[in-house]
Design an enzyme around this catalytic site. Structure first.
Site, short mmCIF file in Angstrom:
data_model
loop_
_atom_site.label_atom_id
_atom_site.label_comp_id
_atom_site.label_asym_id
_atom_site.label_seq_id
_atom_site.Cartn_x
_atom_site.Cartn_y
_atom_site.Cartn_z
N HIS A 169 92.45 81.64 32.65
CA HIS A 169 92.60 82.53 31.48
C HIS A 169 94.06 82.94 31.32
O HIS A 169 94.61 82.92 30.21
CB HIS A 169 91.80 83.83 31.67
CG HIS A 169 90.31 83.68 31.66
ND1 HIS A 169 89.50 84.25 32.61
CD2 HIS A 169 89.49 83.03 30.80
CE1 HIS A 169 88.25 83.99 32.34
NE2 HIS A 169 88.20 83.24 31.25
N LYS A 222 75.15 89.62 28.46
CA LYS A 222 75.63 88.63 29.42
C LYS A 222 75.58 89.15 30.86
O LYS A 222 75.98 88.46 31.78
CB LYS A 222 77.06 88.20 29.06
CG LYS A 222 77.14 87.32 27.82
CD LYS A 222 78.43 86.53 27.78
CE LYS A 222 78.36 85.47 26.68
NZ LYS A 222 79.53 84.58 26.71
N ARG A 244 88.67 73.24 28.48
CA ARG A 244 88.82 72.64 29.81
C ARG A 244 88.46 71.17 29.81
O ARG A 244 89.15 70.34 30.36
CB ARG A 244 87.92 73.38 30.82
CG ARG A 244 88.48 74.70 31.24
CD ARG A 244 87.47 75.49 31.98
NE ARG A 244 86.31 75.74 31.12
CZ ARG A 244 85.36 76.62 31.35
NH1 ARG A 244 85.40 77.33 32.45
NH2 ARG A 244 84.37 76.79 30.51
N SER A 262 84.85 81.71 35.48
CA SER A 262 84.54 82.99 36.13
C SER A 262 83.25 82.88 36.93
O SER A 262 83.15 83.41 38.04
CB SER A 262 84.38 84.09 35.07
OG SER A 262 85.57 84.29 34.37
O1 PNS Z 1 84.42 83.93 27.64
P1 PNS Z 1 83.28 83.57 26.73
O2 PNS Z 1 82.01 84.26 27.19
O3 PNS Z 1 83.11 82.09 26.55
O4 PNS Z 1 83.67 84.18 25.28
C1 PNS Z 1 82.81 83.98 24.18
C2 PNS Z 1 83.25 84.78 22.95
C3 PNS Z 1 83.51 86.23 23.29
C4 PNS Z 1 84.52 84.17 22.39
C5 PNS Z 1 82.10 84.64 21.92
O5 PNS Z 1 80.89 84.98 22.54
C6 PNS Z 1 82.27 85.52 20.69
O6 PNS Z 1 83.13 85.28 19.87
N1 PNS Z 1 81.40 86.54 20.57
C7 PNS Z 1 81.42 87.48 19.45
C8 PNS Z 1 80.22 87.28 18.52
C9 PNS Z 1 80.56 86.36 17.35
O7 PNS Z 1 81.55 86.54 16.66
N2 PNS Z 1 79.68 85.38 17.09
C10 PNS Z 1 79.84 84.44 15.98
C11 PNS Z 1 80.56 83.16 16.35
S1 PNS Z 1 79.46 82.04 17.12
#
Ligand code: PNS
Length: 160
Positions: A17, A41, A90, A128
């Site tokens: 990150h 989560k 990745r 993570s």
């Molecule tokens: O580290 P992660 O868990 O892969 O991050 C995921 C994240 C936070 C980028 C994603 O879950 C997110 O954008 N969540 C907010 C909800 C949202 O906007 N959803 C619509 C797009 S699919």
């Protein structure tokens, strides 16, 4: 001023990150690292803890700000005046999910672009969840997480 958002769960922040955050900070005037509040989560660390880990490990980057959000990412990005969401890729396995998210976000808010940076080679295998599994089983995670927060992470994950 060009503002980018680096969103994620950061549960906890890894060297992978940080690599993405640091490289984004060289490309944009301001970077807002946005920690997702979503409790669905079942994170191991609270939002405040995750934000504090990020603050500690990005303190050398003057244009990086740590924040948190709930709800839609594009709404948060608009509120902050950001024009880009930056994410790390990745491997090919990340692509399908990320591609779907970027298309949905584009539909929801055409003004915001999703930008992908390929993860540096040395961090391609990091996540993570893998780090949490290794630490909880007594393995050494010193090559995977920033030194400044290593002890705090190990203490939490070995005392669950
Ligand atoms: O580290 P992660 O868990 O892969 O991050 C995921 C994240 C936070 C980028 C994603 O879950 C997110 O954008 N969540 C907010 C909800 C949202 O906007 N959803 C619509 C797009 S699919």
């Amino acid at each position: 001023m060009k503002v980018a958002i680096c969103p994620g769960s950061f549960d906890p922040v890894t060297l992978g990150h940080l690599d993405i955050i640091e490289r984004t900070s060289y490309l944009f005037d301001k970077v807002i690292v946005a920690v997702l509040c979503n409790m669905e989560k079942h994170p191991n660390f609270t939002v405040e803890e995750r934000m504090e880990f990020l603050r500690e490990t990005t303190s050398h980057l003057p244009n990086v700000e740590i924040s948190s959000f709930d709800g839609l990412l594009v709404d948060f990005a608009k509120e902050k005046g950001a024009t880009a969401v930056v994410k790390g890729l990745r491997a090919v396995s990340d692509f399908e999910y990320e591609f779907q998210m970027s298309l949905i976000n584009k539909k929801l808010c055409p003004d915001i672009e999703t930008v992908y940076l390929n993860t540096s080679q040395e961090y391609m295998y990091l996540s993570s969840s893998v780090i949490k599994q290794i630490a909880s089983l007594g393995g050494d995670i010193s090559n995977f997480v920033p030194e400044a927060i290593h002890t705090k992470i190990v203490d939490r994950l070995t005392n669950m």
